[in-house]
Design a protein around this motif. Structure first.
Motif, mmCIF file in Angstrom:
data_model
loop_
_atom_site.group_PDB
_atom_site.id
_atom_site.type_symbol
_atom_site.label_atom_id
_atom_site.label_comp_id
_atom_site.label_asym_id
_atom_site.label_seq_id
_atom_site.Cartn_x
_atom_site.Cartn_y
_atom_site.Cartn_z
ATOM 1 N N LEU A 7 0.951 -1.120 0.029
ATOM 2 C CA LEU A 7 0.053 0.011 -0.093
ATOM 3 C C LEU A 7 0.907 1.309 -0.180
ATOM 4 C CD1 LEU A 7 -2.951 -0.163 2.541
ATOM 5 C CD2 LEU A 7 -3.097 -0.150 0.002
ATOM 6 N N THR A 70 -6.526 -9.195 14.296
ATOM 7 C CA THR A 70 -7.207 -8.027 13.553
ATOM 8 C C THR A 70 -8.037 -7.344 14.356
ATOM 9 O OG1 THR A 70 -8.442 -8.984 12.236
ATOM 10 C CG2 THR A 70 -6.226 -9.186 11.323
ATOM 11 N N ARG A 127 -6.056 6.850 10.638
ATOM 12 C CA ARG A 127 -7.428 6.204 9.997
ATOM 13 C C ARG A 127 -8.228 7.459 9.701
ATOM 14 N NH1 ARG A 127 -7.103 0.823 9.228
ATOM 15 N NH2 ARG A 127 -6.492 -0.343 10.947
ATOM 16 N N ASP A 144 -9.808 1.737 6.219
ATOM 17 C CA ASP A 144 -10.036 0.522 7.297
ATOM 18 C C ASP A 144 -9.314 -0.873 7.093
ATOM 19 O OD1 ASP A 144 -11.932 0.217 5.294
ATOM 20 O OD2 ASP A 144 -13.708 0.738 6.601
ATOM 21 N N GLU A 145 -8.460 -0.811 6.256
ATOM 22 C CA GLU A 145 -7.819 -1.930 6.124
ATOM 23 C C GLU A 145 -6.772 -2.204 7.044
ATOM 24 O OE1 GLU A 145 -7.135 0.948 4.309
ATOM 25 O OE2 GLU A 145 -7.047 0.710 2.119
ATOM 26 N N VAL A 147 -3.361 -3.335 8.307
ATOM 27 C CA VAL A 147 -1.993 -3.384 7.479
ATOM 28 C C VAL A 147 -0.782 -3.919 8.380
ATOM 29 C CG1 VAL A 147 -2.508 -1.399 6.064
ATOM 30 C CG2 VAL A 147 -1.707 -0.853 8.412
ATOM 31 N N VAL A 166 -1.250 -4.837 2.784
ATOM 32 C CA VAL A 166 -2.203 -5.759 3.163
ATOM 33 C C VAL A 166 -1.934 -7.304 3.062
ATOM 34 C CG1 VAL A 166 -4.781 -6.193 3.027
ATOM 35 C CG2 VAL A 166 -3.813 -3.907 2.993
ATOM 36 N N GLU A 168 -2.750 -10.555 2.055
ATOM 37 C CA GLU A 168 -3.848 -11.246 1.051
ATOM 38 C C GLU A 168 -4.359 -12.703 1.497
ATOM 39 O OE1 GLU A 168 -4.990 -9.598 -1.475
ATOM 40 O OE2 GLU A 168 -3.584 -8.492 -2.426
#
Ligand code: 5GP
Ligand code: MG
Length: 169
Positions: A7, A70, A127, A144-145, A147, A166, A168
């Motif tokens: 990212l 997370t 954020r 809101d990913e 990371v 991020v 996958e």
């Protein structure tokens, strides 16, 4: 390990840090100040940041955790630390991400009775949805990913990645 989609590249981080350090220096001028590095996630950010700052800048560490996987547990735990060492100092909290702001509020509450000379916040990531007060110095805005990389973990893994990305599925 799963692959990580980039990212924010290492080059983007390095470039942004120079500008951020410039803003911080301009704010403090000739004043001595102390970075308060919030471990573990901020260790690489703080290490890169302090190397862009004058030699009089000091550093202290606090270990704070609230995340499991997370998800935020909503409860911040700080390992034993001596907040009174910061009495009378100009303190710049160095955070990896300001999300809900729970961690910051917790630290601010711990520092209040100590009597610091001033308290500011530098965050690598903020954020866009954050309900917390905006940091005084912010590296990048983040959606809101969830990371990882550049010090940030997923269950203690991925911290060594030189970029932010991020995981996958
Ligand atoms: P807050 O207390 O502001 O809700 O959350 C801040 C802390 O949660 C950050 O310092 C960081 O440790 C963790 N955190 C929040 N979002 C992320 C994320 O996307 N990735 C990682 N690795 N940690 C996160
Ligand atoms: Mg953190």
């Amino acid at each position: 390990m799963a692959t990580v989609r980039s990212l924010i590249s290492a080059e983007q981080i390095a470039t942004r840090l120079v500008a951020l350090a410039g803003d911080i220096q301009q704010c403090y001028g000739e004043q001595t100040f102390t970075l308060l590095c919030v471990l573990k996630g901020s260790f690489i950010f703080a290490a890169d940041l302090i190397r862009q700052l004058p030699t009089r800048v000091e550093i202290q560490f606090v270990t704070a955790s609230s995340y499991v996987g997370t998800q935020s547990s909503g409860h911040v735990h700080c390992d034993a630390w001596d907040a009174t060492a910061l009495r009378g100092k100009h303190v710049l909290i160095v955070e990896d991400i300001v999300d809900t702001g729970t961690t910051l509020r917790h630290l601010q509450q711990q520092l209040q009775p100590v009597g610091v000379a001033s308290l500011k916040v530098a965050a690598l990531l903020t954020r866009t949805q954050a309900t917390a007060p905006a940091p005084d110095f912010s590296g990048f805005a983040l959606g809101d990913e969830f990371v990882v990389g550049y010090g940030l973990d997923l269950d203690q893994k991925y911290r060594s990645l030189p970029y932010i990305g991020v995981v996958e599925p």
